[in-house]
Design an enzyme around this catalytic site. Structure first.
Site: not given
Length: 410
Positions: A277, A358
């Site tokens: 995030e 990611d």
């Protein structure tokens, strides 16, 4: 363009979209029985895999029934003068353009909400209940519906009234003022969504001091990310499915963790999810999505300004007295192919952003705990491990699990 031709075009668009979606659903369903990729063999055991297959098949059949009903209802409403009937009801008690539009859409929204209740109820209390996901009480289900309807009425009604006022005051330039209004609203919601809207539906509490909070703060300090607002949301009162999200920017930024996420993952995995995030924030995905949405809204409003005063739009949906509200319905139906195209572009960028987030988590924390967290979340939500590429292209805002894991291992 002639209203009859526009009417035929609207019907054609509705049927074409239904056929495309149904075909994609069929292609996706054919992939259910494919062998699970080797990298995902540890996600489900045999019993869980069979449960996952049953869950996907149930949702597939339900989706087909729901979409078919919606198509038949919409076409019937067009063919048998449903919009003209609603327009006549509205005109029987007012001729004020703003009041007519509010009443017109109010009747349609309330009517469609009532019609959709059995489908939502079945989805929640039959399908989700059967597979162990539902935690929503019947009381909470109807309270949520009522709150959503009130929010739609207040926010949607207010925006609609202002747009019509802009049209009356400025003529064809109304779209510029409407665009400014929507831009301010989107910015406001992005900043204060968690503070003002989420509390209407969920309880949020600051993450308690302890090992998890210390680990999160340690990571945030390591990557130079000022994070004072870490909240836990009571998602478990509706579902067992877990999630986490980032909202706001500047001093208003905050991370929200579902309580189910904290229960399902270990500490290292939670920090890995948080790192993902943070990656969205650091890579400025939130800012990009905000401005992309504002730009697309401006484009839509500009195109609307070119057609909204054309009486053929109203006539195309069977309304004999041209009006803003009737033309808006016709425009929305005709604009849907463009919405689909812009949606495809946004989904493509979203999938790309997920890979970037990611990568950020892998570079600044570790790949392994993010991989195990993704596997656990997929397992707990009985997600599809073998989606069809065409279905992914059309509908997925996140890459399939196998692609994310291979990217993290690369």
């Amino acid at each position: 363009m002639d209203s009859k031709l526009l009417f035929s075009l609207i019907i054609g668009i509705l049927i074409a979209q239904y056929l495309i979606d149904t075909f994609l659903d069929y292609l996706n369903a054919k992939k259910y029985r494919e062998a699970i990729p080797e990298e995902l063999n540890d996600v489900f055991d045999e019993a869980e895999y069979q449960k996952s297959q049953a869950y996907k098949k149930t949702n597939y059949r339900f989706g087909i029934a729901n979409d078919t009903f919606s198509l038949l209802l919409t076409i019937s409403f067009l063919l048998f003068g449903g919009f003209e009937w609603v327009d006549e009801i509205v005109r029987s008690f007012t001729t004020n353009p703003i009041l007519m539009a509010l009443a017109f859409f109010g009747i349609i929204v309330i009517g469609s909400s009532i019609i959709s209740i059995p489908f939502s109820y079945y989805q929640t209390f039959v399908i989700e209940e059967k597979f162990g996901f539902n935690k929503t009480t019947k009381k909470l289900f109807f309270i949520d519906l009522l709150k959503g309807l009130v929010m739609t009425t207040v926010l949607g009604g207010g925006l609609l009234a202002l747009v019509i006022l802009f049209l009356q005051w400025t003529g064809d330039s109304f779209w510029l003022y409407a665009w400014g209004l929507f831009a301010i609203l989107m910015l406001f919601i992005n900043l204060f969504y968690s503070k003002l809207i989420v509390p209407l539906f969920n309880k949020q509490t600051p993450l308690e001091a302890g090992s998890l909070k210390s680990s999160i703060e340690s990571y945030a300090q390591k990557v130079g990310f000022e994070l004072d607002n870490i909240f836990v949301i009571d998602g478990s009162k509706r579902s067992t499915k877990a999630n986490a999200y980032f909202s706001g920017f500047g001093k208003q930024k905050r991370v929200t963790l579902f309580d189910t996420l904290i229960n399902d993952l270990n500490e290292e995995e939670i920090v890995a999810v948080l790192a993902h995030e943070v990656g969205h924030y650091k890579r400025k995905h939130i800012i990009f999505n905000l401005f992309a949405t504002i730009s697309l809204t401006g484009l839509t409003l500009f195109i609307l300004s070119l057609f909204i005063n054309n009486p053929e739009l109203s006539l195309a949906i069977g309304v004999s007295n041209p009006s803003f509200h009737a033309a808006l319905v016709g425009f929305v139906l005709l604009y849907s192919p463009i919405s689909t195209i812009t949606g495809l572009a946004m989904n493509f960028l979203s999938r790309k952003f997920e890979f970037q987030a990611d990568d950020y988590a892998k570079e600044t924390f570790a790949a392994s705990p993010l991989i195990t967290s993704l596997k656990k979340l997929s397992k707990n939500s009985l997600s599809n491990l073998t989606p069809h590429p065409a279905y992914v292209f059309m509908h997925y805002s996140h890459p399939p699990l196998i692609q994310r894991i291979r990217n993290l291992k690369a």
